[in-house]
Design a protein around this motif. Structure first.
Motif, PDB file in Angstrom:
ATOM      1  N   CYS A   1       0.869  -1.179   0.000  1.00  0.00           N
ATOM      2  CA  CYS A   1       0.000   0.000   0.000  1.00  0.00           C
ATOM      3  C   CYS A   1       0.906   1.229   0.000  1.00  0.00           C
ATOM      4  O   CYS A   1       1.829   1.304   0.808  1.00  0.00           O
TER       5      CYS A   1
ATOM      6  N   CYS B   1       0.348   2.578   3.702  1.00  0.00           N
ATOM      7  CA  CYS B   1       0.543   1.708   4.870  1.00  0.00           C
ATOM      8  C   CYS B   1       1.773   0.818   4.770  1.00  0.00           C
ATOM      9  O   CYS B   1       2.247   0.297   5.772  1.00  0.00           O
TER      10      CYS B   1
ATOM     11  N   HIS C   1      -7.610  -0.753  -0.012  1.00  0.00           N
ATOM     12  CA  HIS C   1      -7.007  -1.228   1.238  1.00  0.00           C
ATOM     13  C   HIS C   1      -8.033  -1.114   2.372  1.00  0.00           C
ATOM     14  O   HIS C   1      -7.879  -0.336   3.308  1.00  0.00           O
TER      15      HIS C   1
ATOM     16  N   CYS D   1      -5.898   1.708   5.265  1.00  0.00           N
ATOM     17  CA  CYS D   1      -6.207   3.129   5.097  1.00  0.00           C
ATOM     18  C   CYS D   1      -7.432   3.375   4.232  1.00  0.00           C
ATOM     19  O   CYS D   1      -7.841   4.507   4.041  1.00  0.00           O
TER      20      CYS D   1
HETATM   21 ZN   LIG Z   1      -3.208   1.360   3.136  1.00  0.00          ZN
END
Ligand SMILES: [Zn+2]
Ligand SMILES: Cc1cc2nc3c(=O)[nH]c(=O)nc-3n(C[C@H](O)[C@H](O)[C@H](O)COP(=O)(O)OP(=O)(O)OC[C@H]3O[C@@H](n4cnc5c(N)ncnc54)[C@H](O)[C@@H]3O)c2cc1C
Ligand SMILES: NC(=O)c1ccc[n+]([C@@H]2O[C@H](COP(=O)([O-])OP(=O)(O)OC[C@H]3O[C@@H](n4cnc5c(N)ncnc54)[C@H](O)[C@@H]3O)[C@@H](O)[C@H]2O)c1
Ligand SMILES: Cc1cc2nc3c(=O)[nH]c(=O)nc-3n(C[C@H](O)[C@H](O)[C@H](O)COP(=O)(O)O)c2cc1C
Lengths: 94, 423, 195, 1003
Positions: free
Chosen positions: A5, A8, A57, A61
């Protein structure tokens, strides 16, 4: 599979929700033609090889990203941010 | 070719089993055929068989890139049923059930069709009503269906957790008593042997690498066989390559279809003595399980969601299916997974198949089978053979066209919409 | 004037202090009450102004990267691009932040009731968490002070590592009991007390 | 009964503790073993040779190997809910009180009546099922019944052990782990790899299947750096675990290799003890994500196939060696070694050293190396070169063998040279690298002509092979390749590797290359797959019938499909097929290994999910509902009150009472489960205008609007009200079931489709508790408790939204109605949900307020013709549900274009209607609408969707989808439910059955 990600970091693909072919582009709000929507909703290239696809995601997030993944090997070569924050995330990655 | 029977087995055994001959010939390709079927899976082989047996079209070749039955016909969880809700599906799959019942005799090959019942578990009264609605539709269509209460379900499946304290307590279920299983490999081999006997050439290890086109019309296929290229001409070409539909149709110049390929995994446990009599599905998730004749629990659940042509699955689905299985049968927790594998699903946008003329002149397409094409094998072959021989669909597959997406007539059993991995 | 009643946590009856007899527990679980929790989302072009507004209201600015910014009772946790979860003692945090951050700068959402904070600490805290959460808890990958957004199966969790062996877990309120059930079951292996 | 316990001394019984005895039960009889024994070694030491029966012919089976590759010695362990069938005795660690029993035999393993299956022998050849049992041809469904009957019998005879009938009482766990390097296997190669990585500071996980680390080192006679191999291994392990960055997991099998170097390993935490301790899990699944991996999984010995080779007493040579050396358990009094390679000779020597008599060594090769010869001399065995064992003899168990001259080039068997008494034949047919994990990933193995074995092939992911796993069979080579593999792996994991310090081995150096001999063919019955009873003749039969591809061979004969997955048999079967086809082995190919490596408990894979599949989702008022008699109903993960049942009241009685009370007075219902999404930003109104089919741009502040959301294909997706809290801030509500997918739908459009819209969304479902106050007296209730809101029709008109206080709690109130009565939805912070509920109840006391559940809620909305989940089934459009007025034709929105498609506008579509029972009978859920009788109903013209008893109309009613329904009000039909044996006369009516003008709710 492990997906990175842009915000993240690398996580199991289980944290993400698959959203399909990134090539499917919704026609503009000004375009009301059935044909254009038809193609967007139903027609898929379904390639064997590199596939640019959307993942959300949702277990992190909750931002979408575009993953380039080989459908023959599942190998992921690129995870790119998309959406309003794409530019900033790209810049931050540099 | 020897006819199979208990008698032939005994006499052969006495002669040391020396006289058995190949189940089907290792044919060499001819220069041309009336019909070429691309794909030696269940559907391709059944199509060839019915072309020859019903329509008298015997100058047919089935072209298969790997060993016969290497595709999904050889890797599915073998559930055969017709407990559908929508009329198009219901009629079509019931035709399949009828063919299944006589198939072993018709092919002189025991496909081990086992009408042990398919039970869908319900976990809320609302789900019971949904099942009742489907069951009633089945009844109205002349298909057997029974609504079972919790005690009836418990009697049918002793290990099942019907405790009210279960996370998703079982309140009952919908049973299609005449549904069940069949032996996956036997279906492929039986159709192959049956078609071969009627003169069909089965060309294994022969990959279609392109299509011959003349004036926009398909007139044959390019193949690679043992590393060598060869063209084979045909009046008509039928494509029945299931998970490979996307790649094969691309060879014919069709770049986009309402189909995506994904992995579906299947699982088998070690052999144990009979422990579940029916095919059973969990209603608060996605899990179906039955026991093979050998004794293994054969089960599966959701697809792996993302597009894939790799017949290799992922770990989250393992966790999901096993947890649902042991939630349903807590006495299975110590049983052990023996093997898992994957198949490539041709997931269509509405979860229903496509059996149609075209989309290119001279070509016919059979695809979009999703999770459920094994049970369809006989009817699919039967309808596709009709469509190819008559150049138009049979009533039974008239609704399964590509146009349905354009017109707004999806056949969406689950109402899940145009997201293939939701079906 | 009627007094505002106390917020009731779904863990009220579960997270009761308790020390089991026998084996020395290796982790302690507890519920940490959270008085005010607000999510702030900046627009891509307004980050700096939003930081300033946050700092005006709370007295501190968001930290860099994935670290939480701490000052007194205030904790600002990164929660996505341009997004922060801000915890404070004051009850009108949401109102003050909304006043400071108008729609032209971003969005302010109150989540005081939407999350329950479960705290876990002890030598085996990371071990217990790793048994259900698929992120790397090694301090080199998840340093003290950092925040991670992740999930435990169906339950979204925001994890703040408050010390090498201590974590605050922000869990969706409706799932709090389910989460407590999981974490307390997982902690049985190493033995736990409730603090 | 020929196995026995040796005199335990230095070098004999190295893995066991001779001083501590353990009692165990096998087939009801009590035996003694020693701590450190496996069940197999203890059975051997107790002289038990028949431990199981084979799958098909029920032939006696003994112990064949000493590890997880065991095909034969399957037993059932434990009792009750802990019953475990098909456990390999070779892998079970003995504990005091262990209970094991033989399986698949009746009445006993020693005398099994099912062995009659052997009599028709050749008739039960490969594929015979496909050729028979088709039965007589009969009409209709009955055709299949003959097979159905046969199948029942076959199923009972097949299968191995019996599964538990009771739930498993144990728990399972999971652990998520991350490392730079995963090392699989703790033999010389694995230890060398782990050591290098450990010293380099990398994070390392080392997994070893067995309880004792060391792999082949645990029984090797060699010296490493001057230390006996097993001592060296033990030292290395001690050093390794002293590193903080190393985790050594024994009893842990790496089972599966998934994408991106994700592995699942299963640790048997408490299988070597009677029951897990309190809080302890029985097994733990390790989900390991490794930056790189070293596979040091060794090689598996394979047998040579010859007539009678399945007799108990025939074993793999290395297994015999391990039983003697490690467990001090001699599998026989007279051992003969039969081999095609030098490793068999070393085994003979090591076996003899423990005091077991090695009577002969038989080698198919005419000549052998000096090392082998020397080992042969040490073992004092009689040597037969250029010879083969051509028959194993004995009643049930091995008692003698026939040795004949053998030409390894032609495969011809010559004169019988000797018949020799022997109760244990130790066979070595060479070594096959254990590349199962790499095969799982799809790596194609490559043939090595010298080793006569497949090697793993080229990596497609980040792994490196080491030691015997990649064909480096020698110990020195294992150490070297282990270190080299670690070095390569570390560079992939971006960890600088230190310098490898490779120890020096003092020991045997042999050439492992075997003679290419797989089968000794004499025409007599010999077995390839011991568990599935696949004979060499079955392989040839498959060939004759055209099942010549390896994959066909496997499926037709079931070779390699048993619980051992052919670990010791696949290559042999393949070689026999290659010979039949007259092709080199690599051209015949090999089947693919699939995960798991060894059978894995389903509970272990489910891990922590075993027992509690999904978490509960509860509203803040949950406890109150339960305490006040509510029966709870699962709605997705949520739990909601169905109805509040007074003593003696059925659910139906309760909901009718509740619904009546709402229409007559006032009721409260917990609506906290509705999805709630905070939508904010300068473009929020525009965004809503795009995702809803009706207009939202002009919704005034302080107002709510009911909205329809479509999928892009024009079908209905979700509905709900959205409240404008201020210019740029909205609170959207969704259906309970739809909350998650609506959230994702919105996120998708904001991130992907319209990234330029300045809108932020956040789920606030858990932030707000919600209570609907409904009924003609709802305003009075509100008035009695709310502060700061004028609840008059003017102050709070229909669809108005206001903020106020109730007993100190800040609330949002919207005047909305699902029931068709005057009603309000009151929201507050979830932590005050119960307080709000209490306040409203209190305020309602004087108005006889009732709490009502889902059933009454649904009754009220059905009477009103409001649609919900059952009508929004993914196959309906707004037009079908009579909501065409909510489809704007002034703007584009998601779903607008495809809603224009022809099929949506045709006659004959199913349209929303309501039906009323005209004969007083109950309309049950799930019915269809027909014209005919119960016996002869005719075609379905539609179906019911939501059904209830209507207190208002005093009859059973239902919403329904009916072909062209809008035009059919007044028509008489039947709601039929053949599956529930109901057939009810109904009248089709407009769905708006109560207050169609809406006067009551608008006030
Ligand atoms: Zn994320
Ligand atoms: C794990 C799993 C479980 C399933 N469970 C069930 C179930 O329980 N019940 C059910 O009804 N259905 C089930 N299915 C679905 C069912 O198996 C398939 O829908 C069905 O088998 C597809 O049709 P087929 O047999 O013709 O396909 P396949 O057997 O896949 O045949 C297609 C063939 O085309 C060949 N091919 C591809 N490209 C070329 C080329 N270029 N040239 C030549 N040949 C080519 C392939 O090699 C393959 O052999 C399951 C599927 C899977 C994977
Ligand atoms: N006995 C013989 O004649 C003979 C034959 C060949 C090799 N060898 C010897 O074998 C050694 C080779 O060393 P090596 O390290 O390559 O192999 P090894 O056999 O010593 O070690 C392999 C280890 O891997 C473990 N293992 C295998 N698969 C596993 C899995 N999936 N999960 C967890 N653990 C797993 C095994 O239990 C074993 O302990 C040398 O000592 C060599 O001389 C001996
Ligand atoms: C219904 C069914 C039952 C199966 N039972 C077994 C089994 O008992 N043992 C086994 O090893 N494999 C079994 N398999 C799986 C096959 O070995 C194989 O994995 C599958 O056909 C896919 O082929 P592949 O793994 O070569 O890709 C079974 C497959 C199916 C479809």
């Amino acid at each position: 599979m492990r997906i990175t990600c842009p915000w993240c970091g690398e996580r199991d693909h289980q944290e993400f929700t698959y959203r399909g072919d990134a090539a499917a582009k919704r026609p503009a709000m000004s375009d009301e033609s059935i044909e254009a929507h038809q193609a967007y909703v139903y027609d898929r290239e379904n390639p064997d090889g590199a596939h640019r696809e959307l993942w959300n995601h949702t277990g992190g997030c909750r931002k979408h990203l575009v993953v380039t993944r080989n459908t023959l090997t599942h190998q992921i070569t690129l995870c790119e941010p998309i959406g309003p924050w794409a530019k900033r995330l790209k810049a931050a990655a540099k | 070719m020897t006819r199979y029977s208990a008698f032939s087995i005994l006499t052969n055994a006495l002669r040391g089993n020396r006289d058995w001959t190949p189940a089907w010939r290792k044919a060499e390709p001819k220069a041309g055929y009336d019909v070429i079927i691309v794909g030696g899976g269940g559907h391709g082989l059944a199509t060839a068989y019915y072309l020859a047996s019903v329509h008298g079209v015997t100058n047919v070749a089935v072209v298969e890139k790997g060993y016969l039955g290497s595709g999904n016909i050889g890797r599915n969880t073998t559930i055969v049923r017709s407990n559908y809700r929508l009329p198009a599906n219901s009629d079509f799959y019931e035709k399949s059930m009828q063919l299944w019942r006589g198939l072993s005799h018709e092919l002189n090959y025991n496909v081990m069709f086992s009408p042990r019942g398919v039970l869908n578990l319900a976990h809320t009264p609302g789900q019971m009503d949904t099942y009742a609605e489907r069951g009633n539709q089945m009844r109205l269509n002349g298909i057997g269906a029974e609504l079972l209460d919790r005690d009836q379900v418990a009697r049918l499946n002793p290990g099942l957790d019907v405790n009210g304290s279960a996370r998703f307590p079982v309140v009952g279920g919908l049973l299609q008593p005449e549904a069940g299983n069949a032996r996956h490999d036997a279906v492929a081999w039986g159709y192959a042997r049956g078609a071969d006997k009627l003169g069909v050439d089965i060309l294994e290890n022969t990959e279609v690498t392109g299509f011959l086109k003349e004036g926009g019309k398909i007139v044959g296929v390019q193949t690679r066989r043992n590393g060598e290229q060869a063209d084979i001409r045909a009046q008509k070409v039928g494509v029945a390559v299931a998970g490979s539909t996307g790649r094969v149709m691309k060879l014919a110049g069709v770049d986009r279809l309402p189909i995506e390929s994904t992995v579906l995994q299947a699982f088998v446990s070690e052999s144990i003595k009979p422990i579940i009599p029916t095919v059973t599905t969990f209603g608060a998730g996605h899990l179906y399980v039955s026991q093979s004749d050998k004794g293994g629990l054969v089960f599966g659940g959701n697809i792996d969601y993302y597009n894939s042509y790799a017949s290799r699955g992922n770990l989250p689905v393992w966790e999901e299916v096993t947890s649902e299985l042991v939630a349903m049968f807590p006495n299975f927790a110590r049983l052990r997974l023996l093997r898992s594998w994957g198949g490539i699903m041709d997931m269509s946008m509405d979860g229903s198949p496509i059996i149609t003329t075209g989309p290119v002149d001279g070509m016919f397409l059979n695809a979009g089978w999703c999770y459920g094409g094994f049970k369809a094998t006989p009817a699919s072959g039967w309808c596709f053979a009709h469509t190819i021989a008559q150049d138009k669909p049979h009533d039974l597959n008239a609704a399964f066209t590509l146009d349905r997406f354009k017109d707004g007539r999806p056949i969406d059993e689950l109402g899940a919409g145009p997201t293939p991995w939701y079906h | 004037m009627v007094n505002t009643p106390d917020k009731v946590s779904p863990l009220a009856d579960l997270a009761m202090p308790n020390r089991p007899a026998g084996r020395q527990p290796q982790v302690e679980l507890s519920e940490r009450l959270c008085d005010s929790l607000v999510q702030v989302q900046a627009w891509p072009g307004t980050m700096a102004k939003v930081h300033k507004a946050i700092s005006d209201v709370t007295g501190t600015r968001p930290a860099k990267g994935h670290a939480a910014a701490l000052k007194g009772p205030v904790c600002i946790m990164p929660a996505g691009p341009g997004r922060y979860l801000i915890e404070d003692e004051t009850e009108n945090l949401e109102i003050r932040l909304r006043a400071a951050i108008g729609a032209h700068l971003g969005a302010v959402t109150g989540l005081t009731h939407g999350r329950v904070v479960v705290a876990i600490r002890g030598e085996k805290a990371a071990w217990v968490l790793a048994s259900g959460i698929a992120i790397n808890f090694d301090p080199s990958a998840f340093p003290v002070g950092d925040v991670r957004l992740t999930h435990h199966h169906d339950i979204g969790v925001t994890i703040h590592r408050t010390a090498e062996d201590a974590f605050d877990l922000y869990v969706f309120t409706s799932f709090a009991r389910g989460f407590w059930h999981w974490i307390s079951t997982a902690a049985e292996e190493v033995g736990y007390s409730v603090g | 009964m020929s196995g026995f316990r040796l005199n335990l001394r230095d070098g004999v019984g190295t893995a066991i503790d001779s001083a501590s005895t353990v009692t165990f039960i096998f087939d009801g009889k009590s035996y003694e073993g020693l701590r450190g024994d496996s069940l197999a070694s203890a059975l051997i030491a107790n002289g038990i040779s028949i431990v199981a029966r084979s799958f098909k012919y029920h032939r006696p089976r003994g112990i064949f190997t000493a590890g997880s590759e065991e095909p034969s010695a399957l037993v059932t362990l434990r009792k009750g809910g802990r019953t475990e069938p098909n456990i390999r005795a070779t892998e079970v660690e003995l504990y005091d009180g262990l209970i094991a029993s033989s399986q698949n035999a009746w009445p006993s393993v020693d005398f099994d009546l099912m062995a009659v299956n052997q009599l028709p022998g050749k008739a039960f050849s490969a594929g015979f099922y496909y050729k028979t049992f088709m039965g007589p041809k009969m009409a209709g469904n009955r055709t299949t019944q003959f097979w159905w009957l046969c199948e029942q019998l076959i199923r009972r005879a097949a299968g191995l052990g019996k599964g538990a009938e009771l739930p498993d009482p144990d728990r399972y766990g999971r652990m998520n782990a991350f490392c730079d390097l995963l090392v699989v296997g703790s033999g010389a190669a694995g230890l060398a790899a782990a050591e290098l990585a450990a010293n380099s500071g990398a994070s390392v996980i080392l997994c070893e299947e067995r309880a004792l680390a060391g792999g082949a080192l645990t029984s090797a006679p060699d010296f490493i750096d001057g230390q006996l191999a097993r001592d060296w291994a033990a030292d290395k392990c001690r050093q390794l675990v002293s590193h903080a960055n190393v985790r050594l997991l024994t009893r842990t099998t790496v089972q599966s290799y998934f994408d991106d170097n994700t592995f699942m390993a299963v640790e048997r935490v408490a299988d070597h003890v009677p029951t897990p301790a309190k809080g302890q899990v029985r097994q733990r699944a390790w989900n390991i994500r490794a930056k790189s991996a070293v596979f040091a999984t060794g090689a598996l010995e394979r047998p040579i196939v010859f007539p009678g080779n399945d007799k108990p007493g025939v074993m793999l040579a290395d297994a015999v060696r391990r039983y003697a050396v490690e467990y001090g358990a001699a599998p026989g009094k007279q051992v003969v070694v039969f081999t095609n390679n030098d490793s068999g000779w070393l085994a003979a020597r090591d076996i003899a050293r423990t005091g077991v008599v090695v009577a002969a060594i038989v080698d198919v090769r005419p000549d052998v190396s000096d090392v082998a010869r020397g080992a042969g001399e040490d073992s004092r065995a009689k040597v037969f070169l250029g010879s083969a064992v051509t028959r194993a003899k004995g009643f049930r168990t091995l008692s003698a063998i026939e040795i004949s001259a053998y030409n390894e080039l032609t495969g011809k068997v010559g004169d019988t040279r000797d018949t020799m008494g022997c109760d244990c034949l130790a066979v070595s047919g060479g070594w096959s690298p254990a590349f199962h994990l790499t095969s799982q990933q799809g790596t194609k193995p490559v043939w090595d002509a010298e080793l006569q074995a497949f090697l793993p092939g080229n990596p497609t992911q980040k792994w490196h092979g080491a030691g015997a796993m990649c064909g480096e069979m020698g110990l020195q080579a294992a150490l070297e390749t282990g270190a080299a593999a670690a070095e390569a792996a570390l560079s992939e994991a971006a960890v600088p590797a230190g310098v490898a310090d490779i120890p020096v081995v003092d020991g045997d150096r042999i050439d492992f290359a075997p003679a290419p001999v797989f089968e000794i063919y004499t025409g007599k019955k010999s077995f390839v797959d011991l568990q599935h009873d696949v004979t060499a003749d079955d392989v040839r039969l498959a060939h004759r019938e055209g099942f010549v591809s390896v994959e066909h061979l496997k499926r037709y004969t079931t070779m390699g499909m048993a619980t051992d997955q052919g670990k010791t048999s696949n290559l042999t079967g393949l070689a026999i097929m290659a010979r039949a086809r007259d092709l080199p082995i690599p051209e015949v190919g090999t089947t693919r290994f699939r995960p798991p490596y060894t059978p894995t408990a389903l509970g272990a894979i489910a891990g922590e999910l075993y027992g509690h599949l999904k978490p509960d989702r509860l509203t803040p008022m949950h406890d109150w509902h339960v305490a006040n008699g509510a029966s709870m109903y699962a709605n997705g993960l949520w739990s909601r009150p169905e109805s509040y049942n007074r003593p003696g009241e059925s659910v139906e009685q309760a909901y009718i009472r509740e619904a009546r009370a709402v229409r007559a007075g006032v009721g409260l219902v917990d609506v906290s489960t509705l999805g709630k999404i905070d939508v904010q930003g300068p473009d929020a109104a525009e965004f809503l205008n795009r995702v809803y089919s009706n207009g939202f741009a002009k919704l005034p502040v302080g107002k709510a609007r009911y909205g329809l959301m479509l999928r892009e294909d024009g079908f209905l997706f979700d509905d709900g009200t959205t409240w404008r809290l201020d210019e740029h801030r909205f609170l959207m509500t969704t259906t309970t079931a739809g909350a998650g997918r609506v959230m994702e739908h919105l996120e998708y459009h904001l991130d992907v489709v319209w990234p330029d819209l300045k809108v932020a969304i956040a789920s606030v479902t858990d932030e707000w508790a919600g209570v609907a106050v409904a009924g003609p007296k709802s305003r009075e209730v509100l008035k009695a408790c709310i502060k700061g809101v004028d609840v008059s029709d003017k102050g709070l008109p229909f669809m108005g939204v206001r903020e106020g206080m109730i007993n100190g709690v800040r609330v949002l109130v919207a005047r909305l109605s699902f029931s068709g009565e005057r009603a309000y939805e009151v929201y507050c912070g979830a932590g005050w949900g119960q307080a709000l509920w209490d306040s409203l109840l209190k305020a309602g006391e004087t108005f006889d307020v009732v709490p009502y559940g889902l059933e009454a809620l649904s009754t009220l909305r059905i009477e009103k013709g409001h649609v919900a989940g059952p009508e929004l089934n993914g196959r309906t459009t707004p037009l079908d549900l009579g909501l065409g007025g909510m489809v704007s034709n002034k703007k584009n929105f998601v779903g607008a274009a495809l809603l224009k498609r022809s099929a949506f506008h045709e006659a004959g579509r199913l349209q929303l209607v309501a039906i009323k029972s005209t004969d007083g009978q109950k309309i049950v859920g799930g019915g269809h609408l027909v014209k005919g009788s119960l016996e002869n109903p005719g075609e379905s013209e539609g179906h019911t969707t939501s059904t209830c008893f209507s207190p208002e109309l005093n009859c059973y009613i239902s919403l329904a989808m009916l072909k062209q329904g809008t035009a059919r009000h007044g028509e008489r039909l039947f709601a039929t439910s053949p599956i529930r044996n109901r057939h009810v006369a109904v009248e089709v009516v407009s769905p708006h059955m109560v207050d169609p003008e809406g006067g009551r709710m608008r006030g």
